[in-house]
Design an enzyme around this catalytic site. Structure first.
Site, PDB file in Angstrom:
ATOM      1  N   ASP A  68       0.855  -1.189   0.000  1.00 55.87           N
ATOM      2  CA  ASP A  68       0.000   0.000   0.000  1.00 55.87           C
ATOM      3  C   ASP A  68       0.890   1.238   0.000  1.00 55.87           C
ATOM      4  O   ASP A  68       1.726   1.410   0.896  1.00 55.87           O
ATOM      5  CB  ASP A  68      -0.893  -0.018   1.245  1.00 55.87           C
ATOM      6  CG  ASP A  68      -2.003   1.022   1.188  1.00 55.87           C
ATOM      7  OD1 ASP A  68      -2.073   1.760   0.186  1.00 55.87           O
ATOM      8  OD2 ASP A  68      -2.794   1.096   2.138  1.00 55.87           O
ATOM      9  N   ASP A 125      -3.233   2.620  -5.875  1.00 52.75           N
ATOM     10  CA  ASP A 125      -2.077   2.700  -4.987  1.00 52.75           C
ATOM     11  C   ASP A 125      -1.869   1.470  -4.117  1.00 52.75           C
ATOM     12  O   ASP A 125      -1.095   1.514  -3.157  1.00 52.75           O
ATOM     13  CB  ASP A 125      -2.191   3.941  -4.094  1.00 52.75           C
ATOM     14  CG  ASP A 125      -3.402   3.906  -3.182  1.00 52.75           C
ATOM     15  OD1 ASP A 125      -4.297   3.067  -3.405  1.00 52.75           O
ATOM     16  OD2 ASP A 125      -3.470   4.722  -2.240  1.00 52.75           O
ATOM     17  N   GLU A 126      -2.521   0.363  -4.416  1.00 56.50           N
ATOM     18  CA  GLU A 126      -2.291  -0.840  -3.623  1.00 56.50           C
ATOM     19  C   GLU A 126      -2.513  -2.092  -4.461  1.00 56.50           C
ATOM     20  O   GLU A 126      -3.238  -2.080  -5.459  1.00 56.50           O
ATOM     21  CB  GLU A 126      -3.180  -0.877  -2.374  1.00 56.50           C
ATOM     22  CG  GLU A 126      -4.654  -0.943  -2.648  1.00 56.50           C
ATOM     23  CD  GLU A 126      -5.476  -1.010  -1.371  1.00 56.50           C
ATOM     24  OE1 GLU A 126      -4.992  -1.558  -0.361  1.00 56.50           O
ATOM     25  OE2 GLU A 126      -6.610  -0.512  -1.393  1.00 56.50           O
TER      26      GLU A 126
END
Length: 426
Positions: free
Chosen positions: A43, A136-137
């Site tokens: 993350d 974003d992860e």
């Protein structure tokens, strides 16, 4: 107990308190299963805000909020702003009341997508089993990569985190565990710039004391339902056998009880497709009239059509989203007779849904989504019953070609204009 230095990658089989004997770093991680676990949740830390701080070093210690206008919502907030109570999806006026000295920056999605692509490329250099979860992860399975990287997954991930900092200029937090659920929970335990390990046996004891809201997917409504049945801690849910869980909570009950025990048999699937694609905008002032609402709806249909084309997908259905001045969300949907990615067709499907809602209520937000999705090669196929279909497809392709060459405002439709002939920015 296996130990690893996250800075120089020194490894040993015996627990050693910081500092690292090789480099003096205090960033040591130790766990009995450190060198055998292979499922990781990665993350990016406060992603949008971190990219902005990377590009503007003067903001390093300042509270930063990514969002737009006092009537918008917070897209992201750095950790400094979070300590003041700012959270994602919070109305901007509340965020600025909590943190009046914050630096507010409008989102720059092109820049964030470029940074995310760099991070994704680094992930895919570790293993082909990378499943993106958002911009974003992602979750990774590094099983069987020891020979390739000449190191256990934990050390490979530590090197990856350093490369992200060096090449992209942001930080990540990593959770290492035996399955997807526990890796996500581990990643949340040590943010930012964290590296947490969570084994199966210790997870049972730790989860037992945690509130039911810790589990992903347990929102306020389900939490109230669980509490009404006497379940406030995951340990209580974990004791339910599948039959009792189904009796109490329906078909989702057995899975809920299993997750409360830290069990998760979901595979990591790099080919997992998005369930929906959408676009939305918040107005500077509330809108009530249908014509005023149709202009931003058209612009969003254009944006949605563009996103569908970029991803090689089509809309098999349309979802209209509206948020009232009182922050109540309304969603309406309709299935399409044939998949499409043409703004005209998307608008034609959404406009009647909007007309039924635009009866005097004041709205602060409008959105349009494609759900379910269909393969792009099924979009807007020739139809004898619709002889103009091919012409509409060609016209939209020509418009996009002109915009790609001369800019987004080079050509537009009257539907997207504000009074006075100015284009609306959505």
């Amino acid at each position: 107990m296996p130990s690893l230095c996250r800075d120089c990658f020194w490894m040993a089989d015996a627990t050693r308190p910081p500092p690292c004997p090789a480099c003096g770093s205090r960033r040591l991680v130790a766990h009995p299963a450190l060198f055998t676990l292979s499922v990781a949740h990665v993350d990016c830390d406060a992603f949008y805000a971190s990219v902005e701080k990377r590009d503007r070093p003067d903001l390093a210690t300042r509270p930063v909020i990514i969002g737009g206008g006092r009537r918008g919502v917070v897209s992201a907030a750095c950790y400094v702003a979070r300590t003041r109570g700012v959270r994602s999806a919070m109305p901007m006026f509340k965020a600025l009341a909590a943190c009046p000295d914050a630096v507010v920056i409008k989102p720059d999605m092109a820049k964030y997508v470029a940074a995310a692509r760099q991070v994704r490329d680094l992930m895919e250099s570790l293993t082909p089993l990378v499943q993106p979860l958002s911009i974003d992860e992602a979750v990774l399975d590094l099983s069987g990569t020891e020979a390739l990287h000449r190191a256990p997954p934990a050390a490979t991930l530590a090197r990856f985190a350093r490369e992200v900092e060096r090449q992209v200029g942001i930080t990540v937090s990593i959770g290492l565990a035996p399955n997807r659920l526990l890796s996500k929970l581990a990643a949340e335990r040590d943010k930012p710039r964290g590296f947490a390990v969570l084994g199966q046996e210790e997870a049972r004891d730790w989860l037992a004391t945690q509130p039911v809201t810790l589990l992903p997917g347990v929102g306020p409504a389900l939490a109230r339902r669980l509490e009404a049945s006497g379940f406030t801690r995951l340990g209580q849910l974990a004791l339910l056998d599948p039959r009792d869980a189904a009796k109490r909570f329906g078909e989702d009950g057995p899975g809920l009880a299993a997750r409360a025990r830290g069990e998760d048999n979901r595979r990591i699937d790099p080919a997992r497709e998005a369930k929906s694609i959408s676009a939305e905008t918040t107005f500077d002032t509330d809108l009530r009239d249908l014509p005023a609402l149709e202009a931003p709806l058209w612009r969003l249909c254009e944006k949605l059509g563009r996103r569908l084309s970029e991803k090689g997908l089509a809309a098999a259905g349309v979802v209209l989203k509206l948020k009232t001045a009182q922050f109540q969300t309304r969603t309406r949907n309709v299935r399409l007779p044939r998949p499409t990615k043409l703004p005209e067709t998307l608008f034609a499907a959404a406009q009647p849904l909007l007309a039924k809602e635009a009866t005097g209520s004041a709205f602060r937000l409008i959105g349009i989504g494609a759900q379910p999705l269909a393969p792009g090669d099924q979009a807007d196929l020739p139809d004898l019953a619709d002889p103009d279909a091919a012409r509409r497809t060609a016209r939209w392709a020509a418009v996009e070609k002109l915009r790609a060459r001369f800019g987004a405002d080079a050509i537009g439709s009257g539907r997207g204009l504000l009074p006075g002939g100015k284009p609306r920015r959505d």
